[in-house]
Design an enzyme around this catalytic site. Structure first.
Site, mmCIF file in Angstrom:
data_model
loop_
_atom_site.group_PDB
_atom_site.id
_atom_site.type_symbol
_atom_site.label_atom_id
_atom_site.label_comp_id
_atom_site.label_asym_id
_atom_site.label_seq_id
_atom_site.Cartn_x
_atom_site.Cartn_y
_atom_site.Cartn_z
ATOM 1 N N LYS A 201 56.717 57.866 23.263
ATOM 2 C CA LYS A 201 56.598 58.826 24.776
ATOM 3 C C LYS A 201 57.784 58.869 25.498
ATOM 4 O O LYS A 201 58.550 57.943 25.821
ATOM 5 C CB LYS A 201 56.092 57.332 25.371
ATOM 6 C CG LYS A 201 55.483 57.524 26.795
ATOM 7 C CD LYS A 201 54.567 56.235 27.416
ATOM 8 C CE LYS A 201 54.291 56.607 28.617
ATOM 9 N NZ LYS A 201 53.701 55.487 29.437
ATOM 10 N N LYS A 255 53.683 61.670 23.666
ATOM 11 C CA LYS A 255 53.348 61.688 24.950
ATOM 12 C C LYS A 255 54.291 62.586 26.241
ATOM 13 O O LYS A 255 55.869 62.043 26.003
ATOM 14 C CB LYS A 255 52.886 60.584 25.296
ATOM 15 C CG LYS A 255 51.810 60.422 26.929
ATOM 16 C CD LYS A 255 51.401 59.313 26.930
ATOM 17 C CE LYS A 255 51.563 59.531 29.129
ATOM 18 N NZ LYS A 255 51.473 58.209 29.152
HETATM 19 C C1 PBG Z 1 51.785 54.024 32.391
HETATM 20 C C2 PBG Z 1 51.023 55.216 31.958
HETATM 21 C C3 PBG Z 1 51.480 55.921 32.706
HETATM 22 C C4 PBG Z 1 50.906 57.043 32.117
HETATM 23 C C5 PBG Z 1 49.737 56.485 30.253
HETATM 24 N N1 PBG Z 1 49.680 55.035 30.555
HETATM 25 C C6 PBG Z 1 52.261 56.485 34.076
HETATM 26 C C7 PBG Z 1 53.868 56.463 33.406
HETATM 27 O O1 PBG Z 1 54.230 55.689 32.167
HETATM 28 O O2 PBG Z 1 54.571 56.332 34.152
HETATM 29 C C8 PBG Z 1 50.706 58.637 31.832
HETATM 30 C C9 PBG Z 1 49.011 59.644 31.725
HETATM 31 C C10 PBG Z 1 49.121 60.838 32.432
HETATM 32 O O3 PBG Z 1 50.273 61.476 33.559
HETATM 33 O O4 PBG Z 1 47.717 61.355 32.007
HETATM 34 N N2 PBG Z 1 52.355 53.040 31.245
#
Ligand code: PBG
Length: 330
Positions: A201, A255
């Site tokens: 991520k 992601k």
């Molecule tokens: C929480 C999380 C996030 C997303 C999914 N889980 C945001 C972040 O890490 O700040 C993002 C999903 C999206 O942008 O559609 N940790």
């Protein structure tokens, strides 16, 4: 050695007819490849449009059963849930994440009680619950502390499993959290609760609209670069995936999505496990903005991007287009 060549070889022959293109297609997109993220809000009979994500609404818990049944009828195998926690329930330590009656737990129970034949995936991270918008706990110097955060995330995961979550998806990027969560799930008797690790991520500009949807954006102080990955790196993604698999992840996620298909392919080639990708909020918003501006055909762009995820090696994709896509594929 002689090489067969034009005119004996004409790659356009197999592209000449729709039936022939269908026959040689290497990648088939189906509703079974889609995970539909839903945002949950307080109230009853409440649908709130998310300003930065045209076409996406936050739903109150009572509306989730119907949404789940609709998704299941369209052949979507799984939902992903995210809460917009009321401001009064956010705190420095994110304690609301451990409340068995918080929005998420009520949402999971409502979907399970509706009888919808669909899996429920729940994020594990503290950002929708903290007053600082970070995924973990802060120390006095505002550093995100790892091990104390993991201890809370473990409790959050067990709380969600108790509510009936089928897949726990840690999105916090703390070190060691997958193993700690797996141990706690086993100890709690939740042997069949899966873990889909947000393994690779990245700290990304493309999460902005999501933070609007869960209401954490206004709170977030600083960035998430000390825990989410640097988008300059791909070797590091393989190391993260290897660790999460060793710690007990059933599947892994990359992601954001489209700008990271090279990572999906490397992970798929290296590890023999299901790989998922998240077509995140900023990717969705970008496409919808182009559609609204009249420069992109939504349906064609949607199917093309989602097929690209599968071609890159994904078993499935988390996408805000899931319902539209499943309807179109009919
Ligand atoms: C929480 C999380 C996030 C997303 C999914 N889980 C945001 C972040 O890490 O700040 C993002 C999903 C999206 O942008 O559609 N940790």
């Amino acid at each position: 050695m002689t090489h067969a060549r034009y005119p004996a070889l004409r790659p356009r022959r197999s592209r000449a007819h729709a039936w022939s293109r269908a026959l040689v297609a290497e990648t088939i997109l189906s509703p079974a490849d889609l995970i539909w993220p839903l945002f949950v809000t307080s109230g009853t009979g409440t649908r709130e449009p998310v300003g930065t994500m045209p076409g996406v609404e936050r739903l109150s818990v009572d509306l989730l059963g119907a949404a789940a049944k609709e998704a299941a009828a369209l052949g979507i195998p799984c939902l992903a849930l995210f809460p917009n926690t009321p401001a009064a329930a956010r705190s420095d330590d994110g304690a609301e994440a451990l409340n068995p009656d918080n929005l998420m737990c009520r949402a999971v129970r409502a979907i399970k009680e509706s009888g919808a034949a669909i899996g429920v995936l729940t994020d594990v991270a503290l950002d929708p619950y903290t007053s600082h918008g970070h995924d973990g706990l802060l120390d006095a110097q505002h550093r995100i502390v790892n091990d104390a955060s993991v201890a809370v995330l473990v409790q959050q995961a067990v709380t969600l499993a108790r509510a009936g979550a089928d897949i726990i998806a840690p999105s916090d990027m703390m070190d060691g959290r997958v193993g700690a969560i797996r141990d706690a799930l086993e100890a709690g008797g939740f042997h069949d609760v899966q873990i889909m690790a947000y393994a690779a991520k990245y700290a990304s500009a493309f999460y902005g609209p999501f933070r609007d949807a869960v209401g954490s954006g206004g709170y977030l102080k600083g960035d998430k670069k000390t825990y989410q990955m640097d988008y300059a790196n791909s070797e590091e993604a393989l190391r993260e995936v290897a660790l999460d698999l060793a710690e007990g992840a059933d599947s892994v996620m990359v992601k954001p999505g489209l700008p990271y298909l090279d990572i999906v392919r490397r992970v798929k080639d290296r590890f023999e496990v299901p790989v998922f990708a998240y077509q995140v909020s900023g990717e969705y918003a970008m496409m919808q903005a182009a559609v609204a501006a009249g420069v992109l055909d939504r349906d064609r762009a949607m199917i093309e991007t989602l097929t690209a995820f599968k071609r890159a090696g994904c078993s499935g994709v988390l996408t805000y287009f899931a319902r539209n896509c499943a309807r179109l594929l009919g």
